[in-house]
Scaffold this motif. Structure first.
Motif, PDB file in Angstrom:
ATOM      1  N   GLU A 257       0.816  -1.205   0.000  1.00  0.00           N
ATOM      2  CA  GLU A 257       0.000   0.000   0.000  1.00  0.00           C
ATOM      3  C   GLU A 257       0.857   1.265   0.000  1.00  0.00           C
ATOM      4  O   GLU A 257       0.363   2.351  -0.265  1.00  0.00           O
ATOM      5  N   THR A 258       2.144   1.103   0.295  1.00  0.00           N
ATOM      6  CA  THR A 258       3.027   2.281   0.318  1.00  0.00           C
ATOM      7  C   THR A 258       3.367   2.677  -1.104  1.00  0.00           C
ATOM      8  O   THR A 258       3.863   1.853  -1.893  1.00  0.00           O
ATOM      9  N   PRO A 259       3.107   3.892  -1.502  1.00  0.00           N
ATOM     10  CA  PRO A 259       3.428   4.299  -2.878  1.00  0.00           C
ATOM     11  C   PRO A 259       4.931   4.329  -3.090  1.00  0.00           C
ATOM     12  O   PRO A 259       5.697   4.663  -2.182  1.00  0.00           O
ATOM     13  N   PRO A 260       5.404   3.951  -4.287  1.00  0.00           N
ATOM     14  CA  PRO A 260       6.852   3.960  -4.556  1.00  0.00           C
ATOM     15  C   PRO A 260       7.385   5.382  -4.624  1.00  0.00           C
ATOM     16  O   PRO A 260       6.660   6.329  -4.906  1.00  0.00           O
ATOM     17  N   ALA A 261       8.663   5.513  -4.359  1.00  0.00           N
ATOM     18  CA  ALA A 261       9.313   6.818  -4.470  1.00  0.00           C
ATOM     19  C   ALA A 261       9.346   7.254  -5.928  1.00  0.00           C
ATOM     20  O   ALA A 261       9.198   6.436  -6.848  1.00  0.00           O
ATOM     21  N   ALA A 262       9.523   8.517  -6.140  1.00  0.00           N
ATOM     22  CA  ALA A 262       9.544   9.049  -7.496  1.00  0.00           C
ATOM     23  C   ALA A 262      10.671   8.396  -8.314  1.00  0.00           C
ATOM     24  O   ALA A 262      11.799   8.266  -7.836  1.00  0.00           O
ATOM     25  N   GLY A 263      10.336   7.960  -9.502  1.00  0.00           N
ATOM     26  CA  GLY A 263      11.319   7.349 -10.384  1.00  0.00           C
ATOM     27  C   GLY A 263      11.545   5.871 -10.161  1.00  0.00           C
ATOM     28  O   GLY A 263      12.362   5.254 -10.855  1.00  0.00           O
ATOM     29  N   VAL A 264      10.837   5.270  -9.196  1.00  0.00           N
ATOM     30  CA  VAL A 264      11.004   3.840  -8.904  1.00  0.00           C
ATOM     31  C   VAL A 264       9.845   3.077  -9.524  1.00  0.00           C
ATOM     32  O   VAL A 264       8.676   3.389  -9.280  1.00  0.00           O
TER      33      VAL A 264
END
Length: 453
Positions: A255-262
């Motif tokens: 449920e944790t959104p990925p970091a930018a660019g991942v």
């Protein structure tokens, strides 16, 4: 030179041969050689290069090929310094043909066997009845020519010819076929029975591996690790068993959104490939082998990863494929060609696709010999060469020579040269493979500017 007098005296080129050390082996007549080349292995082709480059009359060499294809060569007798057979002409007349090759001196044998012991791979290859290229190269550097060179195959025939005739040429082609099956025949020709050479080699290897007497070794500080290992209690555990398949990668679907660019999907793909690689390396370690080609460049690794995309969802395959193409400096079409090459032969096949190089020296001699003997005169295609590439004129097919001496079939598709099959030691077989699947796109002329890169 009277070769029969030499044989009676037990001498050739100044090398003494005692009667009680003269082994001999007779090989039954081989069936006719139908089509293709006479030598599949690099050492068989090197033997033929010594004949074809040293014979003064090319017509006699071609006559020899025809006699072998007709099955005219009888049983072949091999002994130190000499190979003999009866070769029959088309009218049934038999001629005794001999080919002489200088024996190695005792000092040369000693240096050669020591070289083989220094490389465990060379020693293992000889014990497996293979001729390791490194041993031949190292021996030549040390002044020991194991394989014959230009002018080393000395002919003698009952027909009275003073140079190679059709009979001695046929005998040389037949010997090349024998060498393909067992290169240790060359050891007997050079003066020693193969069994004696292998026994000597094993004895030297055992002596080299034997520990030095304790009294002769300097006393080091500390404790001998070998003694500690031998006295270990309890015993070390057994090596791990190889899992049936690589372990599953961790799931990144959280449920944790990925970091930018991942990109979680790309990371899952990479971890799955890493698990595959770890499984392969464990398999190699447990089997006592290593993969010398494991160290890849970034461009090669991009192709390896792209080849592993098969079976993934189409959208993911397209997205990752585009990133791998851009990251490796290739177009999408070039990456597709590279993946095809990789599936045929890994990094070696990729090099054949993308690298063009000049064929020189011994490699050039072997290539010319292979091309000259691959077809009969009335079957030989017209080939236009550039670097390590030979294009069959009037077709969309091409031969490419790898740095290991193998021939790769290529065909032209939509103006681009692409691999058409696995590598082979015979250029005729490689070209036949390319012709069998050619799509007729273009005439194979590289002057159009189309290239595989």
């Amino acid at each position: 030179m009277n070769h029969e007098d030499d044989a009676a005296a037990g001498r050739h080129d100044g090398t003494t041969r005692r009667a009680d050390r003269t082994p001999e082996h007779t090989f039954a007549a081989l069936p006719p050689a139908r089509g293709g080349s006479f030598a599949r292995t690099w050492w068989g082709r090197a033997w033929l290069a010594a004949l074809e480059d040293g014979a003064l009359d090319g017509a006699q060499v071609r006559a020899g090929r025809r006699l072998v294809r007709a099955g005219a060569v009888g049983a072949v007798s091999v002994r130190p310094g000499r190979v003999t057979a009866v070769v029959r002409d088309r009218d049934g007349t038999g001629q005794r043909a001999d080919v002489l090759l200088a024996e190695l001196s005792d000092g040369q044998w000693d240096r050669l066997l020591n070289l083989a012991v220094e490389r465990s791979g060379d020693m293992a290859a000889l014990l497996d009845r293979e001729m390791p290229p490194h041993l031949v190269e190292d021996a030549a550097t040390a002044g020991i020519d194991l394989l014959p060179g230009l002018g080393d195959l000395e002919p003698s025939c009952g027909c009275g010819a003073w140079d190679h005739c059709g009979h001695t040429a046929a005998l040389c082609y037949q010997v090349a076929r024998l060498l393909d099956e067992d290169p240790l025949v060359l050891l007997l020709l050079r003066g020693r029975a193969p069994r004696a050479v292998l026994d000597d080699l094993q004895a030297r290897g055992t002596a080299a591996a034997a520990p030095e007497p304790a009294a002769a070794r300097p006393r080091p500080d500390g404790v001998d690790a070998a003694q500690v290992y031998a006295a270990a209690r309890p015993p070390l555990p057994a090596p791990p068993e190889l899992p049936a398949e690589p372990g599953p990668p961790p799931s990144l679907d959280t449920e944790t959104p990925p970091a930018a660019g991942v990109d979680p999907t790309a990371l899952e793909f990479l971890t799955a490939r890493a698990a595959d690689g770890a499984h392969r390396m464990l398999s190699e370690a447990l089997n006592g082998s290593t993969d010398a080609s494991a160290e890849l460049t970034a461009g090669q690794d991009a192709v390896r990863l792209a080849a592993g995309l098969a079976g993934t969802p189409r959208a993911f395959r397209t997205a990752v494929g585009q990133r791998l193409a851009a990251g490796s400096g290739r177009s999408r079409e070039a990456l597709a060609s590279a993946v095809r090459a990789w599936r045929y032969g890994g990094a070696a096949a990729l090099s054949v696709l993308e690298d063009e190089w000049e064929v020189e020296g011994e490699m050039s001699v072997r290539a010319r010999s292979a091309l000259a003997s691959a077809w009969e005169d009335d079957e030989r295609p017209v080939l236009r060469s550039r670097g390590n590439r030979w294009t069959a004129v009037g077709t969309s097919c091409q031969l490419r020579l790898g740095r290991d001496g193998r021939w790769w079939p290529y065909r032209k598709e939509r103006g681009r040269w692409v691999p058409a099959g696995d590598a082979t030691g015979d250029p005729a077989t490689a070209l036949a493979t390319a012709l069998s699947c050619a799509d007729g796109d273009g005439d194979g002329d590289e002057s159009t500017g189309a290239d595989a890169r």
